[in-house]
Design a protein around this motif. Structure first.
Motif, short mmCIF file in Angstrom:
data_model
loop_
_atom_site.label_atom_id
_atom_site.label_comp_id
_atom_site.label_asym_id
_atom_site.label_seq_id
_atom_site.Cartn_x
_atom_site.Cartn_y
_atom_site.Cartn_z
N GLY A 174 0.79 -1.22 0.00
CA GLY A 174 0.00 0.00 0.00
C GLY A 174 0.82 1.27 0.00
N THR A 193 -6.26 -3.99 4.96
CA THR A 193 -6.73 -3.16 3.84
C THR A 193 -7.30 -1.84 4.34
OG1 THR A 193 -7.20 -5.12 2.51
CG2 THR A 193 -8.34 -3.09 1.89
N ALA A 222 -6.04 2.02 3.71
CA ALA A 222 -6.96 3.03 3.19
C ALA A 222 -6.96 4.28 4.08
CB ALA A 222 -8.36 2.46 3.07
N ASN A 223 -6.96 4.08 5.39
CA ASN A 223 -6.93 5.22 6.30
C ASN A 223 -5.61 5.99 6.19
OD1 ASN A 223 -9.42 5.47 7.79
ND2 ASN A 223 -8.95 3.52 8.76
N ARG A 283 -3.51 6.08 3.62
CA ARG A 283 -3.39 6.76 2.33
C ARG A 283 -4.27 8.01 2.27
NH1 ARG A 283 -2.97 2.31 -2.46
NH2 ARG A 283 -2.51 4.20 -3.62
#
Length: 313
Positions: A23, A293, A297-298, A300
């Motif tokens: 990520g 995941t 997401a947090n 990014r």
């Protein structure tokens, strides 16, 4: 752009570490008190920390990281993260609600079934060559009253499984009644325990829920009542539970969480009416990867200057 370093304080399996690295982050693992202290001292430029509710993150540790911007709790729990100290510093705190809810609810039902039907004890007896000795009658599950302490997302999924699959009447206790919920609300843990055949704990940890299930609640549950805990070990007064199990003042308990885990009190190890699993309720392969995941997401979103997806409320 070079990967952003992420200081990871709780144990993570290789799959989740790989997903975080993919990520765009550089995992720096520091698991255990000594490694944790050393990493915080050696990496004062750290901008992001990954922990969980049990491992936590203190105000003093935040103070040692002047560039810290975000703390992510992997999984829903965040009870040992000093959220107030983070807010005072303007540090974002996220967690992972919903990522493992179905897995935890599945495990809760497995513990309930195993406990009432005596499955671990029967398995052990048969393997000792005691076929006839393992055939004593055990309580049925269908129709038993299920009291859920903590009717959040996981609690609701447990209620759905129990009601639809086993025709179990449901009642619950939260700090206040849940809006739009048709299940009966009980005003206290003791009142819920007195009503229930099985008391299911799905409440989070922290000061507000510590020892919510105390000696009085266990007494209310009674010698035919069962306790299942997939919430946090701190919700239960552990010495009172051990005494109640030893003296037969409740029929049995099944725990996926223990206060002070991973250390399990020696007094628990010889209780024949107790089942313990090592905090694995949320550890299905699907849920494990979903937690990583969501962390990515947090992170990014934060480093792109966007609102995080799941801030701690």
């Amino acid at each position: 752009m070079a990967p952003i370093p992420l200081l990871i304080l709780n144990p993570l399996d290789p799959e989740r570490v790989a997903r975080i690295a993919a990520g765009g982050f550089a995992p720096q693992l520091a698991v255990g008190p000594a490694a944790r202290a050393a990493a915080i001292a050696a990496l004062p430029q750290t901008r992001a920390v990954l922990t969980n509710g049990a491992t936590g993150f203190t105000a003093a540790e935040m103070a040692a990281l002047p560039r810290l911007e975000i703390i992510c709790a992997i999984g829903v729990g965040h009870e040992n993260i000093d959220v107030a100290a983070a807010r005072a510093r303007g540090i974002t705190v996220t967690h992972g609600p919903g990522t493992n809810a179905a897995s935890v609810a599945d495990h809760a039902m497995a513990l309930l079934l195993g406990l009432l039907r005596g499955i671990p004890q029967a398995d052990a007896a048969v393997k000792r060559g005691e076929w006839m000795g393992a055939r004593g009658p055990r309580p049925s599950v269908s129709g038993k009253r299920l009291g859920i302490l903590g009717l959040g997302e996981i609690g609701l999924l447990i209620a759905q499984r129990a009601e639809a699959g086993f025709a179990m009447p449901i009642a619950y206790h939260n700090r206040r009644p849940r809006e739009g919920c048709a299940y009966p609300w009980m005003a206290s843990a003791a009142e819920l325990a007195a009503w229930a055949d099985v008391l299911m704990i799905a409440a989070p940890g922290g000061a507000a829920t510590r020892h919510l299930v105390d000696a009085a609640a266990l007494e209310a549950l009674g010698p035919a009542g069962f306790l299942v805990n997939i919430g946090r070990g701190s919700v239960v007064d552990q010495p009172a539970l051990i005494q109640a199990l030893r003296e037969g003042r409740i029929a049995g308990a099944a725990l996926d969480v223990v206060d002070g885990e991973p250390v399990v009190p020696a007094e628990m190890l010889d209780l024949p009416n107790l089942i313990i699993t090592p905090h694995i309720a949320g550890r299905s392969p699907e849920a494990v990867l979903a937690t990583a995941t969501l962390v990515v997401a947090n992170l990014r979103a934060h480093f792109a200057g966007q609102p995080v997806l799941t801030p701690v409320a």
